[in-house]
Design a protein around this motif. Structure first.
Motif, PDB file in Angstrom:
ATOM      1  N   ILE A 383       9.565   3.088  -5.129  1.00  0.00           N
ATOM      2  CA  ILE A 383       8.552   2.030  -5.041  1.00  0.00           C
ATOM      3  C   ILE A 383       8.248   1.803  -3.566  1.00  0.00           C
ATOM      4  O   ILE A 383       9.165   1.539  -2.776  1.00  0.00           O
ATOM      5  N   LEU A 384       6.989   1.925  -3.192  1.00  0.00           N
ATOM      6  CA  LEU A 384       6.562   1.569  -1.842  1.00  0.00           C
ATOM      7  C   LEU A 384       5.433   0.553  -1.968  1.00  0.00           C
ATOM      8  O   LEU A 384       4.440   0.801  -2.650  1.00  0.00           O
ATOM      9  N   LEU A 385       5.619  -0.597  -1.308  1.00  0.00           N
ATOM     10  CA  LEU A 385       4.648  -1.673  -1.398  1.00  0.00           C
ATOM     11  C   LEU A 385       4.132  -2.040  -0.008  1.00  0.00           C
ATOM     12  O   LEU A 385       4.914  -2.385   0.884  1.00  0.00           O
ATOM     13  N   THR A 386       2.812  -1.933   0.183  1.00  0.00           N
ATOM     14  CA  THR A 386       2.149  -2.427   1.380  1.00  0.00           C
ATOM     15  C   THR A 386       1.006  -3.311   0.891  1.00  0.00           C
ATOM     16  O   THR A 386       0.766  -3.422  -0.310  1.00  0.00           O
ATOM     17  N   GLN A 387       0.325  -3.973   1.803  1.00  0.00           N
ATOM     18  CA  GLN A 387      -0.908  -4.661   1.425  1.00  0.00           C
ATOM     19  C   GLN A 387      -2.020  -4.225   2.353  1.00  0.00           C
ATOM     20  O   GLN A 387      -2.818  -5.022   2.840  1.00  0.00           O
ATOM     21  N   VAL A 388      -2.064  -2.912   2.587  1.00  0.00           N
ATOM     22  CA  VAL A 388      -3.158  -2.300   3.340  1.00  0.00           C
ATOM     23  C   VAL A 388      -3.910  -1.421   2.358  1.00  0.00           C
ATOM     24  O   VAL A 388      -3.370  -0.451   1.825  1.00  0.00           O
ATOM     25  N   GLY A 389      -5.150  -1.794   2.080  1.00  0.00           N
ATOM     26  CA  GLY A 389      -5.932  -1.127   1.052  1.00  0.00           C
ATOM     27  C   GLY A 389      -6.128   0.345   1.321  1.00  0.00           C
ATOM     28  O   GLY A 389      -6.079   0.808   2.470  1.00  0.00           O
ATOM     29  N   MET A 390      -6.343   1.094   0.246  1.00  0.00           N
ATOM     30  CA  MET A 390      -6.410   2.552   0.347  1.00  0.00           C
ATOM     31  C   MET A 390      -7.780   3.063   0.759  1.00  0.00           C
ATOM     32  O   MET A 390      -8.155   4.174   0.434  1.00  0.00           O
ATOM     33  N   SER A 391      -8.514   2.229   1.481  1.00  0.00           N
ATOM     34  CA  SER A 391      -9.810   2.689   1.991  1.00  0.00           C
ATOM     35  C   SER A 391      -9.619   3.588   3.212  1.00  0.00           C
ATOM     36  O   SER A 391     -10.572   4.134   3.741  1.00  0.00           O
ATOM     37  N   THR A 392      -8.373   3.724   3.687  1.00  0.00           N
ATOM     38  CA  THR A 392      -8.130   4.531   4.882  1.00  0.00           C
ATOM     39  C   THR A 392      -7.166   5.673   4.572  1.00  0.00           C
ATOM     40  O   THR A 392      -6.335   5.563   3.669  1.00  0.00           O
ATOM     41  N   PRO A 393      -7.254   6.763   5.332  1.00  0.00           N
ATOM     42  CA  PRO A 393      -6.283   7.853   5.155  1.00  0.00           C
ATOM     43  C   PRO A 393      -4.862   7.421   5.503  1.00  0.00           C
ATOM     44  O   PRO A 393      -3.904   8.025   5.032  1.00  0.00           O
ATOM     45  N   ASP A 394      -4.704   6.354   6.330  1.00  0.00           N
ATOM     46  CA  ASP A 394      -3.361   5.931   6.755  1.00  0.00           C
ATOM     47  C   ASP A 394      -2.504   5.547   5.559  1.00  0.00           C
ATOM     48  O   ASP A 394      -1.322   5.882   5.481  1.00  0.00           O
ATOM     49  N   SER A 395      -3.099   4.822   4.627  1.00  0.00           N
ATOM     50  CA  SER A 395      -2.378   4.400   3.427  1.00  0.00           C
ATOM     51  C   SER A 395      -1.928   5.624   2.634  1.00  0.00           C
ATOM     52  O   SER A 395      -0.777   5.721   2.206  1.00  0.00           O
ATOM     53  N   ALA A 396      -2.840   6.573   2.468  1.00  0.00           N
ATOM     54  CA  ALA A 396      -2.524   7.803   1.746  1.00  0.00           C
ATOM     55  C   ALA A 396      -1.387   8.557   2.424  1.00  0.00           C
ATOM     56  O   ALA A 396      -0.457   9.026   1.769  1.00  0.00           O
ATOM     57  N   ASN A 397      -1.435   8.641   3.751  1.00  0.00           N
ATOM     58  CA  ASN A 397      -0.407   9.383   4.478  1.00  0.00           C
ATOM     59  C   ASN A 397       0.956   8.722   4.350  1.00  0.00           C
ATOM     60  O   ASN A 397       1.978   9.399   4.184  1.00  0.00           O
ATOM     61  N   ALA A 398       0.987   7.389   4.435  1.00  0.00           N
ATOM     62  CA  ALA A 398       2.270   6.678   4.326  1.00  0.00           C
ATOM     63  C   ALA A 398       2.885   6.899   2.946  1.00  0.00           C
ATOM     64  O   ALA A 398       4.091   7.139   2.818  1.00  0.00           O
ATOM     65  N   ILE A 399       2.056   6.838   1.916  1.00  0.00           N
ATOM     66  CA  ILE A 399       2.560   7.033   0.560  1.00  0.00           C
ATOM     67  C   ILE A 399       3.046   8.475   0.378  1.00  0.00           C
ATOM     68  O   ILE A 399       4.117   8.723  -0.191  1.00  0.00           O
ATOM     69  N   HIS A 400       2.290   9.411   0.899  1.00  0.00           N
ATOM     70  CA  HIS A 400       2.689  10.818   0.821  1.00  0.00           C
ATOM     71  C   HIS A 400       4.040  11.016   1.513  1.00  0.00           C
ATOM     72  O   HIS A 400       4.953  11.661   0.966  1.00  0.00           O
ATOM     73  N   ASP A 401       4.197  10.454   2.706  1.00  0.00           N
ATOM     74  CA  ASP A 401       5.441  10.613   3.463  1.00  0.00           C
ATOM     75  C   ASP A 401       6.619   9.918   2.785  1.00  0.00           C
ATOM     76  O   ASP A 401       7.758  10.386   2.848  1.00  0.00           O
ATOM     77  N   PHE A 402       6.343   8.786   2.137  1.00  0.00           N
ATOM     78  CA  PHE A 402       7.391   8.090   1.388  1.00  0.00           C
ATOM     79  C   PHE A 402       7.972   9.006   0.314  1.00  0.00           C
ATOM     80  O   PHE A 402       9.192   9.158   0.187  1.00  0.00           O
ATOM     81  N   TRP A 403       7.092   9.652  -0.463  1.00  0.00           N
ATOM     82  CA  TRP A 403       7.599  10.509  -1.546  1.00  0.00           C
ATOM     83  C   TRP A 403       8.297  11.744  -0.995  1.00  0.00           C
ATOM     84  O   TRP A 403       9.316  12.187  -1.527  1.00  0.00           O
ATOM     85  N   THR A 404       7.781  12.298   0.085  1.00  0.00           N
ATOM     86  CA  THR A 404       8.445  13.462   0.685  1.00  0.00           C
ATOM     87  C   THR A 404       9.846  13.104   1.153  1.00  0.00           C
ATOM     88  O   THR A 404      10.817  13.812   0.866  1.00  0.00           O
ATOM     89  N   THR A 405       9.967  11.968   1.849  1.00  0.00           N
ATOM     90  CA  THR A 405      11.296  11.595   2.371  1.00  0.00           C
ATOM     91  C   THR A 405      12.237  11.176   1.258  1.00  0.00           C
ATOM     92  O   THR A 405      13.443  11.419   1.322  1.00  0.00           O
ATOM     93  N   LEU A 406      11.695  10.572   0.190  1.00  0.00           N
ATOM     94  CA  LEU A 406      12.572  10.222  -0.944  1.00  0.00           C
ATOM     95  C   LEU A 406      13.174  11.497  -1.534  1.00  0.00           C
ATOM     96  O   LEU A 406      14.389  11.563  -1.774  1.00  0.00           O
ATOM     97  N   TYR A 407      12.354  12.505  -1.740  1.00  0.00           N
ATOM     98  CA  TYR A 407      12.876  13.721  -2.389  1.00  0.00           C
ATOM     99  C   TYR A 407      13.782  14.517  -1.470  1.00  0.00           C
ATOM    100  O   TYR A 407      14.726  15.157  -1.952  1.00  0.00           O
ATOM    101  N   GLN A 408      13.547  14.477  -0.156  1.00  0.00           N
ATOM    102  CA  GLN A 408      14.482  15.218   0.711  1.00  0.00           C
ATOM    103  C   GLN A 408      15.819  14.492   0.841  1.00  0.00           C
ATOM    104  O   GLN A 408      16.787  15.073   1.318  1.00  0.00           O
ATOM    105  N   ALA A 409      15.872  13.229   0.408  1.00  0.00           N
ATOM    106  CA  ALA A 409      17.132  12.472   0.493  1.00  0.00           C
ATOM    107  C   ALA A 409      18.068  12.708  -0.695  1.00  0.00           C
ATOM    108  O   ALA A 409      19.191  12.213  -0.694  1.00  0.00           O
ATOM    109  N   ILE A 410      17.609  13.457  -1.700  1.00  0.00           N
ATOM    110  CA  ILE A 410      18.479  13.732  -2.860  1.00  0.00           C
ATOM    111  C   ILE A 410      19.710  14.517  -2.395  1.00  0.00           C
ATOM    112  O   ILE A 410      19.596  15.488  -1.661  1.00  0.00           O
ATOM    113  N   ASP A 411      20.874  14.052  -2.873  1.00  0.00           N
ATOM    114  CA  ASP A 411      22.119  14.549  -2.295  1.00  0.00           C
ATOM    115  C   ASP A 411      22.793  15.667  -3.082  1.00  0.00           C
ATOM    116  O   ASP A 411      23.946  15.982  -2.846  1.00  0.00           O
ATOM    117  N   ASN A 412      22.134  16.256  -4.067  1.00  0.00           N
ATOM    118  CA  ASN A 412      22.791  17.366  -4.765  1.00  0.00           C
ATOM    119  C   ASN A 412      21.767  18.354  -5.288  1.00  0.00           C
ATOM    120  O   ASN A 412      20.593  18.039  -5.338  1.00  0.00           O
TER     121      ASN A 412
END
Length: 412
Positions: A383-412
């Protein structure tokens, strides 16, 4: 679920924090709250401040406008009624929603509103749940008269430009009933409208306001004490403004203030498509319940079969193809949202692997800068929660990076 007892690596969680903090430090986000869980391990990061000009820090219990991330939660109310045989999937909805009886359907989806043929069959509960009732917000067809009519009739939008419906449910249904469908019932996936109609259906079948039913059957049993369709005065200090940055100048425009804004009082229309306010922990309880096959703390909220129906793909290949065109072209600037394939009830379901997340991951994103998915294969909720609307690429990039870092953190 595989490997559910294992968690995340410390190195991986450190990187998650570092990447998210970088997005806040860049000045593109005042602050954010992230929650990741796997098995018994839950990790939360609250970074930055509630407001663009500083002040109160983001906290774990900060309340956010969930926008379209409302859909996966609101859909569960209908599932309760299906479990109890108060509704059936292939029932016509006309008994409860007479405004949708005897539909006319446009001869061409982008054609004039008076060029119609009769619907081949009634709209069913299943059509509403899968967003295939024949009408929805299709921004790929911006010149289509039907899209303009949805806004002119007040089915969508309010005088101040706010997108959510502004009239009470009965009046809203009356307005909707004046319009033809764009497609035959069951033919094509179209975004959003079905989720709003479901809220009215639940209220009429249960004899209770939609929000009351959600509170009694979903929120209270799950301990979702901070979830509802507005933020009461005694909690408004935990609620940030919604920002809509100008992506060219970088200026932070307030799209919706906290005090005196759209969420500071109960709405005329409780929108199942985008109206909920909630917290990371409340949404975590809901998505863990789905991962647990409908159980929460030894109590059954939904049947396992209901959860499986909601969280697996319900679209035909033709419907999926149309949805992906829409996702790539429109939805929340299209960050990876074409990489799902499927759609269940009120949420996306991955039917092929297009990025770090495996097939079977389910959830959705919201235009106010929120994202929530669960992954049965790895036993993960993110779950990632911001209150910056998705009218900008920044929001998209942050969400993309959140999922990438979540999956690289899996420990097995």
């Amino acid at each position: 679920m595989a490997h559910s007892n294992s968690g995340f690596s410390k190195t991986g969680l450190d990187r998650l924090r570092e990447v998210l903090a970088g997005h806040v430090e860049s000045g593109k986000f005042p602050g954010l709250v992230a929650l990741v869980s796997r098995g018994e391990q839950t990790h939360v990061e609250a970074i930055g401040t509630m407001r663009h000009d500083g002040g109160e820090p983001m906290r774990r219990d900060t309340i956010f406008r969930m926008a379209s991330t409302t859909k996966p939660v609101a859909a569960s109310a209908t599932m309760v009624l299906l479990d109890e045989c108060r509704l059936r999937l292939d029932d016509s909805v006309e008994k409860w929603l007479p405004e949708l009886a005897d539909r006319q359907v446009l001869t061409r989806p982008d054609g004039p509103l008076d060029d119609t043929v009769p619907a081949r069959r009634p709209i069913t509960v299943r059509d509403l749940l899968t967003s295939t009732l024949g009408l929805g917000i299709d921004m790929t067809a911006k010149t289509a008269p039907i899209l303009g009519a949805l806004f002119e009739q007040g089915v969508y939008g309010q005088a101040d430009g706010w997108l959510l419906p502004g009239s009470d449910p009965d009046e809203w249904m009356r307005r909707l009933g004046t319009l033809p469908l764009a497609y035959q019932p069951g033919e094509r996936w179209q975004y959003n409208l079905g989720d709003d109609v479901l809220g009215v259906l639940v209220a009429r079948v249960s004899g209770q306001p939609f929000e009351t039913f959600l509170h009694e059957r979903i929120f209270e049993p799950l301990g979702m004490t901070d979830t509802g369709f507005h933020v009461p005065a005694d909690k408004i200090h935990r609620f940030p403004p919604l920002y809509s940055p100008d992506w060219q100048t970088g200026e932070f425009n307030v799209e919706d203030p906290a005090e005196g804004g759209h969420h500071s009082k109960p709405p005329a229309f409780p929108s199942g498509g985008g109206g909920l306010d909630s917290t990371a922990d409340d949404y975590h309880a809901y998505f863990r319940m789905l991962l647990n096959g409908g159980m929460h703390d030894g109590r059954r909220i939904l049947s396992r079969a209901a959860v499986e129906l909601m969280t697996t793909n319900r679209l035909t290949p033709e419907q999926q193809a149309a949805r992906e065109v829409y996702a790539r072209n429109v939805l929340h600037t299209g960050y990876g949202l074409g990489q799902h394939g499927g759609w269940g009830f009120g949420m996306a379901v991955r039917t092929y692997r297009g990025d770090y997340a495996p097939i079977g991951q389910f959830g959705w994103d919201g235009g106010a800068g929120t994202t929530t998915y669960a992954d049965p294969e790895n036993g993960i909720v993110g779950i990632l929660l911001t209150q910056v609307g998705m009218s900008t690429p920044d929001s998209a990039n942050a969400i993309h990076d959140f999922w990438t870092t979540l999956y690289q953190a899996i420990d097995n």
